[in-house]
Write an enzyme that holds these catalytic residues in place. Structure first.
Site, PDB file in Angstrom:
ATOM      1  N   PRO A  45      -0.701   5.836 -11.225  1.00 58.75           N
ATOM      2  CA  PRO A  45       0.478   5.116 -11.730  1.00 58.75           C
ATOM      3  C   PRO A  45       0.456   3.632 -11.391  1.00 58.75           C
ATOM      4  CG  PRO A  45       1.135   7.255 -10.907  1.00 58.75           C
ATOM      5  CD  PRO A  45      -0.317   7.108 -10.566  1.00 58.75           C
ATOM      6  N   GLU A  46       0.059   3.294 -10.155  1.00 57.91           N
ATOM      7  CA  GLU A  46      -0.098   1.890  -9.793  1.00 57.91           C
ATOM      8  C   GLU A  46      -1.236   1.715  -8.793  1.00 57.91           C
ATOM      9  OE1 GLU A  46       4.383   1.441 -10.958  1.00 57.91           O
ATOM     10  OE2 GLU A  46       3.664   2.464  -9.169  1.00 57.91           O
ATOM     11  N   THR A  47      -1.825   0.519  -8.855  1.00 57.93           N
ATOM     12  CA  THR A  47      -2.796   0.054  -7.869  1.00 57.93           C
ATOM     13  C   THR A  47      -2.286  -1.277  -7.347  1.00 57.93           C
ATOM     14  OG1 THR A  47      -4.655   1.146  -8.973  1.00 57.93           O
ATOM     15  CG2 THR A  47      -5.178  -0.685  -7.500  1.00 57.93           C
ATOM     16  N   HIS A  76       6.940   2.107  -5.004  1.00 54.28           N
ATOM     17  CA  HIS A  76       6.034   2.909  -4.178  1.00 54.28           C
ATOM     18  C   HIS A  76       4.820   2.108  -3.721  1.00 54.28           C
ATOM     19  CE1 HIS A  76       2.964   4.191  -7.245  1.00 54.28           C
ATOM     20  NE2 HIS A  76       2.347   4.780  -6.248  1.00 54.28           N
TER      21      HIS A  76
END
Length: 297
Positions: A45-47, A76
């Site tokens: 979902p995210e880096t 997050h």
């Protein structure tokens, strides 16, 4: 160049639950296109990419990418990076006390606290960097129902109705009448987040110690469904104050997300209310380290 990274699960005490995150710890020298390509390679979902801070008093500058776009702020990654940086740089101090650190994000400086938790998973929280505010006109209940594959009478409960709010990133907040309707919402129908527009944060009343259940869809950002969305929870503070404001004092609301994905997450949304107004909001939760490695880039 070899660049160290860690893989984390955020908003969970248990590995392989919560929201997965890649943290690239040695990101200096990477340009925008390279960061976006790395985020696509991880396909999480995210880096988040950790860079030297502009102000040496701060812990780090960070940049956050989904597989499809850069975000000015996300919850997050902020929680995960704050907990990890404190754990790696000051493990002895963290073993004895909470640690305050500041992350420089595109939304601005974000004040974080890494939590001392003897014998438990890492944890961190941050103060929401911008006051939640209404951003634009919301889609109608009928349009939201169509785009979620639901009936119009399943949109809304109590005083809650659809709105668009943001605290760095905008979301369509879609109240649903029940957890059963939330479970039937279809992430593939609506095309949420197309053309860098807002994603949808569908929520319903909770139970058993959970105040709200939620799901977030953003296929236009490269995220079919997100297991836990701290940026949306940040803006949700404004939604709560509009439709179900608590009394003066400090309050903690528990939001459960990711249940339908098999990656249950718990987000703690803190509200400070004075004179009937929101004076501060915080987002927090636990963090589990599940892996590490290096990128040869």
């Amino acid at each position: 160049m070899r660049r160290a990274y860690r893989l984390l699960d955020v908003f969970t005490e248990t590995p392989l639950a919560g929201n997965p995150l890649a943290v690239v710890l040695d990101a200096e020298g990477l340009d925008d296109a390279r960061m976006q390509a790395i985020a696509g390679e991880f396909n999480l979902p995210e880096t988040i990419f950790v860079l030297p801070p502009r102000d040496p008093v701060n812990a780090a500058a960070v940049r956050i990418f989904t597989p499809g776009r850069e975000l000015p702020f996300a919850g997050h990654p902020t929680v995960g990076a704050a907990a990890l940086i404190a754990h790696l740089r000051a493990p002895q101090m963290l073993a004895a006390q909470d640690l305050r650190l500041v992350l420089e994000e595109k939304v601005g400086d974000v004040v974080c606290v890494a939590r001392h938790r003897r014998g438990q998973a890492l944890a961190a929280s941050f103060t929401v960097p911008r006051p939640p505010r209404e951003a634009s006109a919301a889609p109608t209940a009928e349009e939201i129902a169509r785009r979620l594959g639901l009936a119009p009478d399943e949109v809304g409960f109590g005083a809650h109705r659809p709105v668009v709010y943001g605290a760095g990133v905008d979301f369509v907040f879609a109240p649903l009448a029940s957890a059963e309707a939330l479970a039937r919402a279809d992430p593939d129908v609506g095309g949420w987040g197309a053309d860098n527009g807002p994603a949808v944060y569908a929520y319903a009343p909770g139970d058993d110690g959970v105040h709200y259940r939620a799901r977030m869809f953003a296929s236009g950002w490269g995220i079919r469904e997100d297991p836990a969305t701290g940026a949306a929870a940040s803006a949700f503070a404004g939604v709560v104050m509009r439709f179900a404001p608590p009394g003066d004092g400090d309050h903690t609301l528990v939001i459960a997300q990711g249940v339908e994905m098999g990656r249950p997450s718990r987000i703690a949304l803190g509200l400070e209310v004075d004179g009937g107004a929101l004076t501060a909001a915080t987002i927090g939760g636990p963090v589990v380290i599940v892996g590490d490695g290096t990128l040869d880039l």
